[in-house]
Design a protein around this motif. Structure first.
Motif, PDB file in Angstrom:
ATOM      1  N   ALA A 100     -10.580 -73.014  13.423  1.00  0.00           N
ATOM      2  CA  ALA A 100      -9.523 -71.898  13.136  1.00  0.00           C
ATOM      3  C   ALA A 100      -8.128 -72.516  13.356  1.00  0.00           C
ATOM      4  CB  ALA A 100      -9.960 -70.802  14.077  1.00  0.00           C
ATOM      5  N   HIS A 101      -8.098 -73.282  14.396  1.00  0.00           N
ATOM      6  CA  HIS A 101      -6.782 -73.849  14.696  1.00  0.00           C
ATOM      7  C   HIS A 101      -6.206 -74.625  13.402  1.00  0.00           C
ATOM      8  CE1 HIS A 101      -3.446 -75.690  17.170  1.00  0.00           C
ATOM      9  NE2 HIS A 101      -3.868 -76.825  16.700  1.00  0.00           N
ATOM     10  N   VAL A 102      -7.032 -75.580  13.076  1.00  0.00           N
ATOM     11  CA  VAL A 102      -6.687 -76.656  12.007  1.00  0.00           C
ATOM     12  C   VAL A 102      -6.307 -75.777  10.772  1.00  0.00           C
ATOM     13  CG1 VAL A 102      -7.698 -78.546  13.026  1.00  0.00           C
ATOM     14  CG2 VAL A 102      -8.921 -77.223  11.170  1.00  0.00           C
ATOM     15  N   VAL A 103      -6.903 -74.739  10.398  1.00  0.00           N
ATOM     16  CA  VAL A 103      -6.631 -73.883   9.531  1.00  0.00           C
ATOM     17  C   VAL A 103      -5.314 -73.141   9.515  1.00  0.00           C
ATOM     18  CG1 VAL A 103      -7.150 -71.678   8.162  1.00  0.00           C
ATOM     19  CG2 VAL A 103      -8.960 -73.447   8.625  1.00  0.00           C
ATOM     20  N   THR A 104      -5.143 -72.666  10.716  1.00  0.00           N
ATOM     21  CA  THR A 104      -3.698 -71.842  10.951  1.00  0.00           C
ATOM     22  C   THR A 104      -2.796 -72.957  10.957  1.00  0.00           C
ATOM     23  OG1 THR A 104      -4.347 -71.850  13.430  1.00  0.00           O
ATOM     24  CG2 THR A 104      -4.888 -69.839  12.228  1.00  0.00           C
TER      25      THR A 104
ATOM     26  N   PRO B 141     -22.387 -68.159  10.988  1.00  0.00           N
ATOM     27  CA  PRO B 141     -22.608 -68.639   9.457  1.00  0.00           C
ATOM     28  C   PRO B 141     -21.817 -68.451   8.535  1.00  0.00           C
ATOM     29  CG  PRO B 141     -23.389 -66.432  10.318  1.00  0.00           C
ATOM     30  CD  PRO B 141     -22.792 -66.945  11.537  1.00  0.00           C
ATOM     31  N   ASP B 142     -20.604 -67.920   8.521  1.00  0.00           N
ATOM     32  CA  ASP B 142     -19.550 -67.899   7.360  1.00  0.00           C
ATOM     33  C   ASP B 142     -18.612 -68.621   7.620  1.00  0.00           C
ATOM     34  OD1 ASP B 142     -21.070 -65.512   6.523  1.00  0.00           O
ATOM     35  OD2 ASP B 142     -20.175 -64.156   7.724  1.00  0.00           O
ATOM     36  N   LEU B 143     -18.275 -69.516   8.544  1.00  0.00           N
ATOM     37  CA  LEU B 143     -17.402 -70.373   8.562  1.00  0.00           C
ATOM     38  C   LEU B 143     -17.319 -71.730   8.088  1.00  0.00           C
ATOM     39  CD1 LEU B 143     -14.578 -70.790  10.321  1.00  0.00           C
ATOM     40  CD2 LEU B 143     -15.936 -71.713  12.128  1.00  0.00           C
ATOM     41  N   PHE B 144     -18.489 -72.279   7.994  1.00  0.00           N
ATOM     42  CA  PHE B 144     -18.462 -73.445   7.192  1.00  0.00           C
ATOM     43  C   PHE B 144     -19.407 -73.572   5.802  1.00  0.00           C
ATOM     44  CE2 PHE B 144     -18.171 -74.402  11.858  1.00  0.00           C
ATOM     45  CZ  PHE B 144     -17.326 -75.083  11.854  1.00  0.00           C
ATOM     46  N   ARG B 145     -19.104 -74.426   4.922  1.00  0.00           N
ATOM     47  CA  ARG B 145     -19.896 -74.388   3.789  1.00  0.00           C
ATOM     48  C   ARG B 145     -21.009 -75.475   3.947  1.00  0.00           C
ATOM     49  NH1 ARG B 145     -15.781 -74.902  -1.407  1.00  0.00           N
ATOM     50  NH2 ARG B 145     -17.794 -75.415  -2.259  1.00  0.00           N
ATOM     51  N   THR B 146     -21.138 -76.269   4.623  1.00  0.00           N
ATOM     52  CA  THR B 146     -22.301 -77.157   5.157  1.00  0.00           C
ATOM     53  C   THR B 146     -22.168 -77.831   6.246  1.00  0.00           C
ATOM     54  OG1 THR B 146     -23.455 -78.721   3.889  1.00  0.00           O
ATOM     55  CG2 THR B 146     -21.147 -79.152   4.019  1.00  0.00           C
ATOM     56  N   GLY B 147     -23.129 -78.328   6.543  1.00  0.00           N
ATOM     57  CA  GLY B 147     -23.412 -79.051   7.944  1.00  0.00           C
ATOM     58  C   GLY B 147     -24.407 -80.371   7.800  1.00  0.00           C
TER      59      GLY B 147
ATOM     60  N   PRO C  49      -3.392 -77.618   2.705  1.00  0.00           N
ATOM     61  CA  PRO C  49      -4.365 -77.771   3.210  1.00  0.00           C
ATOM     62  C   PRO C  49      -5.403 -78.535   2.517  1.00  0.00           C
ATOM     63  CG  PRO C  49      -4.096 -75.654   2.253  1.00  0.00           C
ATOM     64  CD  PRO C  49      -2.870 -76.179   2.078  1.00  0.00           C
ATOM     65  N   ALA C  50      -6.459 -79.135   3.284  1.00  0.00           N
ATOM     66  CA  ALA C  50      -7.354 -80.046   2.458  1.00  0.00           C
ATOM     67  C   ALA C  50      -8.825 -79.613   2.993  1.00  0.00           C
ATOM     68  CB  ALA C  50      -7.013 -81.624   2.982  1.00  0.00           C
TER      69      ALA C  50
ATOM     70  N   THR D  93     -11.662 -72.295   2.984  1.00  0.00           N
ATOM     71  CA  THR D  93     -12.775 -72.158   2.139  1.00  0.00           C
ATOM     72  C   THR D  93     -13.552 -73.496   2.030  1.00  0.00           C
ATOM     73  OG1 THR D  93     -11.580 -72.850   0.000  1.00  0.00           O
ATOM     74  CG2 THR D  93     -11.549 -70.748   0.909  1.00  0.00           C
ATOM     75  N   ARG D  94     -12.976 -74.642   2.601  1.00  0.00           N
ATOM     76  CA  ARG D  94     -13.896 -76.071   2.289  1.00  0.00           C
ATOM     77  C   ARG D  94     -13.915 -76.759   3.862  1.00  0.00           C
ATOM     78  NH1 ARG D  94     -11.181 -79.157  -2.308  1.00  0.00           N
ATOM     79  NH2 ARG D  94      -9.108 -78.552  -1.386  1.00  0.00           N
TER      80      ARG D  94
END
Length: 757
Positions: A599-603, A632-638, A530-531, A610-611
């Motif tokens: 969620a899909h690209v993570v699973t 609010p807890d899904l992304f590290r920045t926008g 994962p990247a 975490t990134r």
């Protein structure tokens, strides 16, 4: 983040002296034409009754652009698009950014040298060569903003003049040339005025549309389930016998969203369509006018001048109208699809109308309307359609014998040439035959026929910059050939880092709705794990993610960041039901779609949970802000580019015709103010937890810069690190090469710092 001398990363935009708009009269309650006809134009265009709309555009000669025929040293990495050929097909005018900004160029079809026709720095957006070969008309965006103007120039670069949009505050748009090339149709939007409210209210009592019996209330009728109740009295931006204009007070406040006292709201001067003589000899002819209009475009004029084909209506509710030029009455109206504005074409005898339409169907198809002697619709039939693909481009030959169709197949294009049935042909005759045209790249953006079977194609693809390709006459079964003045495929990027070809991704949202998109995998790292991943969201919302080369994605991939570019509900290309799935309260589900895509690209093992970051422009910028405060807890920045942060301030600040169209998609600023408040990221800004970069063009009047300014200010007040990059001399689209480069690098720097730091 460092800033250069022309662009700043700022927290507050320094106030600028607003431009003064000239006064304009009220929109007309009827439609008439100016007396005086053009050479070669039938007298039927001139009933002789002067209109009461704002003054007609006046042809304004300009000095020849300095160095108009001096070709600057071309950039190796450049794009060419929007071709328009002369009557012989031997010469082509097109838009090219080889000098750093989209400008008007011309070249021989079989040559390699290109010539700059207008050296002014204002970006060019559309081009149209006249049928008689004497003029090239084009649209420019002064300062990169939304107040465009229409110009024309001789093919040798002389005789440059403004046809419409010369006055401050005006917006002008290209329409179709008459068949003999003696006149060009243009649409003009007048500046907003407070006096227009009273003038319209004192009119006939018919709101909005002035052709036939249409009422503006129809735009808000028959809405899908889930919309808020609409039981109040309000006018959005213009029209008659309503209580007042503009958005109402936001819940919990006493002030109007326009910031003006009740009864003094600004209303639109309306849209008016004219025929203009580029020579400036004949008087302008008024074809149609509409108060409080969302769009009004003249798409064709019949060969005998008796009928005009107009495209009108807000997003998602477009319609084609046949208007009789003798009395300006609508004789035929057919729903048509969003997307490319050139929706159809009259046959040479004016008794057949070919249309790209989604009337009573999920996907746009080729329809044929049979017209009576008075322009009335006698029948509407489907000629060509597909079950799971939409017709996105339609070009009909001048003789009406053939059409070129571009089909959108899940984001990629398929092209075919179709022999059209003869008028009056027996319904039992075999269906027309189509010949597929092989394409060297994924997406067709424009089709220009040049004779029997010949055409120019504007193509884009994942491996190249936009370019123009030629298909010689009678060679429709052969692959088109790249023109000598378009950049080579291998020059799409500097050596050493080839473009990444994306792969399609399919998933389901939490409510079961199928979603799709394109995943770009960074090449300079191990593909097994994962990247860090950037979810990029397109605008619209009716745009669609296409497999075309995007320099922003290339920059992110070069930093070791994957990119997933999905189509959330509301996007085009997946059918009418999918486009409408985000209406009303369905927009909350669209926000959840962003989380479901992440969620899909993570699973799937592609992205590191975490990134993750989220980025988008225009409506995509709104979705960035909404996703950050709803999840609010899904992304590290926008990174939000030209995004709306509060619907109340957006409707109060945008252009009137844009607001009119946006209301059909997002909700009415008065009747739906509670829903719009709930959907506005500013209403939940206290939930923001991660750093935010906002980017905006200083001349953006589509989504005004204040939308970014207020969200950055509020984020800082809540202790969240936030910055604003304001690009000079840009509007809603970033068109200058230096600004695009600055934006890409700033966004990639921000992402790299927060995802890899």
């Amino acid at each position: 983040m460092a800033a250069d001398a022309r662009n700043q990363v700022i927290g507050e935009r320094r106030p600028r002296e607003p431009g003064k708009a000239p006064p304009s009269s009220a929109p007309s309650a009827t439609t008439a034409a100016f007396p005086g006809a053009f050479p070669g134009t039938p007298d039927r265009f001139s009933p002789g009754r002067p209109p009461t709309a704002a003054s007609a555009p006046a042809v304004t000669p300009l000095p020849d652009a300095p160095g108009a025929r001096d070709t600057p040293t071309p950039l190796v990495v450049h794009g060419c698009w929007y071709p328009s050929a002369d009557p012989t097909g031997a010469q082509v005018a097109f838009i090219c950014d080889r000098a750093g900004v989209p400008q008007l160029w011309s070249a021989a079809a079989d040559g390699s040298a290109a010539h700059l026709l207008d050296a002014d720095p204002d970006p060019v957006t559309e081009v149209s060569w006249s049928p008689d070969g004497r003029w090239i008309a084009y649209t420019t965006a002064p300062g990169g903003g939304e107040h465009t103007r229409v110009l024309c120039v001789r093919p040798d670069g002389t005789g440059r003049r403004v046809l419409a949009g010369a006055e401050p505050g005006q917006f002008a748009q290209l329409g179709r040339w008459t068949r003999d090339g003696s006149a060009l149709a243009v649409t003009v939007a007048e500046p907003a005025t407070v006096d227009a409210v009273a003038a319209v209210a004192a009119g006939s009592g018919t709101a909005g549309h002035t052709h036939g019996a249409f009422r503006a209330d129809a735009q808000l009728a028959a809405l899908p389930a889930g919309w808020a109740d609409r039981d109040g009295h309000a006018t959005l931006l213009g029209g008659g016998n309503r209580d007042h204009a503009g958005p109402g007070p936001r819940p919990g406040t006493a002030a109007s969203a326009t910031g003006r006292p009740p009864g003094s709201e600004v209303t639109s001067g309306g849209l008016a369509a004219y025929l203009i003589d580029p020579e400036g000899v004949g008087s302008p002819v008024l074809l149609a006018t509409e108060a409080g209009a969302a769009t009004l475009r003249v798409c064709d004029i019949s060969a005998d001048g008796r009928f005009a084909l107009l495209r009108r209506g807000p997003r998602g509710r477009r319609e084609a109208m046949v208007v009789r030029t003798t009395d300006a009455r609508t004789t035929c109206a057919v729903p048509v699809a969003d997307g490319d504005p050139w929706i159809g074409r009259f046959s040479p005898d004016g008794r057949t109308l070919w249309l790209r339409s989604d009337a009573d169907r999920e996907f746009p198809a080729l329809l044929v309307a049979t017209l009576g002697a008075g322009g009335e619709c006698l029948g509407l039939d489907a000629v060509a359609g597909r079950d799971a693909a939409g017709l996105e481009l339609l070009t009909v030959s001048d003789d009406g014998g053939s059409a070129v169709l571009a089909w959108n197949v899940h984001g990629a294009s398929e092209l075919e040439v179709l022999t059209l049935p003869i008028a009056g042909q027996d319904s039992g005759a075999p269906p027309p035959q189509a010949v597929a045209v092989p394409l060297p790249h994924e997406v067709v953006t424009r089709i220009v026929p040049t004779g029997p079977g010949g055409m120019f194609l504007a193509l884009s693809g994942s491996q190249r910059r936009p370019g123009v390709w030629r298909l010689p006459d009678g060679a429709s079964s052969l692959p088109p050939v790249r023109t000598g003045w378009s950049a080579r495929d291998e020059d799409a990027v500097p050596p050493g880092r080839p473009p990444v070809r994306p792969r399609p991704v399919r998933l389901r949202a939490r409510d079961g709705l199928p979603l799709g998109g394109w995943y770009y995998r960074a090449a300079d790292r191990d593909t097994g794990g994962p990247a860090p991943c950037v979810i990029h969201l397109h605008g619209g919302p009716e745009e669609q993610e296409r497999p075309v080369f995007n320099p922003l994605y290339h920059e992110l991939l070069g930093r070791g960041l994957d990119v997933f570019a999905p189509d959330v509900r509301g996007s085009s290309g997946w059918g009418r039901s999918f486009v409408d799935a985000d209406l009303g309260t369905g927009r909350f589900a669209a926000i959840d779609d962003v989380a479901d895509c992440a969620a899909h690209v993570v699973t799937a093992g592609l992205a590191d949970p975490t990134r993750l970051a989220v980025m988008g422009r225009s409506y995509g910028g709104y979705l960035v802000l909404a996703s950050l405060v709803w999840h609010p807890d899904l992304f590290r920045t926008g990174v939000a580019v030209c995004g709306m942060s509060d619907f109340a301030t957006f409707f109060a600040g945008t252009e009137p015709w844009i607001a009119e169209s946006a209301a059909a998609k997002y909700g009415h600023p008065e009747h739906d103010r509670e829903l719009l408040h709930a959907l506005s990221p500013m209403s939940r800004i206290d939930a923001l937890r991660v750093p935010l970069l906002a980017v905006h063009g200083e001349h953006d009047t589509n989504v005004p810069p204040g939308e970014s300014e207020q969200v950055v200010r509020a984020a800082r007040e809540h202790g969240i690190p936030s910055e604003l990059l304001l690009l000079r001399n840009e509007g809603h689209e970033f068109l200058r090469a230096d600004n695009r480069r600055l934006f890409r690098r700033a966004a990639a720097d921000w992402m790299e710092r927060h995802l890899n730091g």
